[in-house]
Design a protein around this motif. Structure first.
Motif, short mmCIF file in Angstrom:
data_model
loop_
_atom_site.label_atom_id
_atom_site.label_comp_id
_atom_site.label_asym_id
_atom_site.label_seq_id
_atom_site.Cartn_x
_atom_site.Cartn_y
_atom_site.Cartn_z
N LYS A 47 0.85 -1.15 -0.04
CA LYS A 47 -0.17 0.11 0.14
C LYS A 47 1.03 1.60 -0.27
O LYS A 47 0.48 2.07 -0.98
N ASN A 48 2.03 1.26 0.73
CA ASN A 48 2.95 2.55 1.10
C ASN A 48 3.29 2.71 -0.28
O ASN A 48 3.56 4.02 -0.46
N LYS A 49 3.98 1.81 -0.84
CA LYS A 49 5.07 1.53 -2.44
C LYS A 49 3.71 2.14 -3.59
O LYS A 49 4.07 3.08 -4.33
N LYS A 50 2.73 2.22 -3.45
CA LYS A 50 1.25 2.66 -4.28
C LYS A 50 1.04 3.64 -4.47
O LYS A 50 1.20 4.83 -4.83
N GLU A 51 1.83 4.41 -2.51
CA GLU A 51 1.35 5.93 -2.89
C GLU A 51 2.45 5.77 -3.08
O GLU A 51 2.01 7.78 -3.85
N ALA A 52 3.70 6.18 -2.47
CA ALA A 52 4.70 6.61 -3.18
C ALA A 52 4.79 6.47 -4.64
O ALA A 52 5.84 8.39 -5.62
N GLU A 53 4.16 6.01 -5.17
CA GLU A 53 4.29 5.78 -6.77
C GLU A 53 3.47 6.38 -6.93
O GLU A 53 4.28 7.47 -7.73
N LYS A 54 2.38 7.52 -6.62
CA LYS A 54 1.54 8.37 -6.89
C LYS A 54 2.64 10.00 -6.66
O LYS A 54 2.14 10.43 -7.48
#
Length: 142
Positions: free
Chosen positions: A73-80
């Motif tokens: 979940k945090n990786k997806k937020e960082a990618e955004k």
């Protein structure tokens, strides 16, 4: 440790890990602060004798890739945001009697990469795998 844990949650802490088991990579560990009564809650990443390195948002222990599913979940937020969740570092050799820890919210975590440094084994109070409060949020942690 967001999103695994949230502010105000209470954890069941297994303090017997030093007597009847061993610390494992990925364990959520509770750490005594060195100069205060604060406890830190972090994820155990590197054990004594291991070499920890981060390249391109991928964790390597002794040169082998290690999956960290709890970060999805945090990786997806960082990618955004157009950034990597965990900046490159290392290699860091973990000495005998010490552990390397990181929070799950790595964009905003004080851990072995910065303020906490390597953690002496006697500072680890125990491990937690269960949130018991608030009651409507009871769950296992992974």
């Amino acid at each position: 440790m967001y999103p695994t844990l949230h502010d105000g949650e209470r954890l069941f802490v297994n303090k017997t890990v030093h007597y009847i088991g061993e610390l494992k990579r990925g364990d959520i560990v509770i750490i005594n602060g060195e100069t205060s009564k604060i406890h830190y809650v972090k994820r155990l990443i590197g054990k004594p004798g291991e070499t920890v390195e981060m390249k391109d948002d991928t964790l390597y222990i002794n040169g082998k890739k290690v999956d960290e599913p709890y970060l999805s979940k945090n990786k997806k937020e960082a990618e955004k945001l157009g950034v990597s969740l965990t900046g490159d570092f290392g290699p860091v050799k973990v000495p005998k009697g010490k552990y390397f820890v990181m929070g799950d919210n790595r964009l905003n975590s004080m851990d072995s990469r910065n303020g906490l440094g390597l953690i002496a084994e006697d500072r680890i109070v125990g491990t937690s795998k269960f949130v018991f409060f608030p009651f409507n949020e009871m769950r296992q942690t992974k």
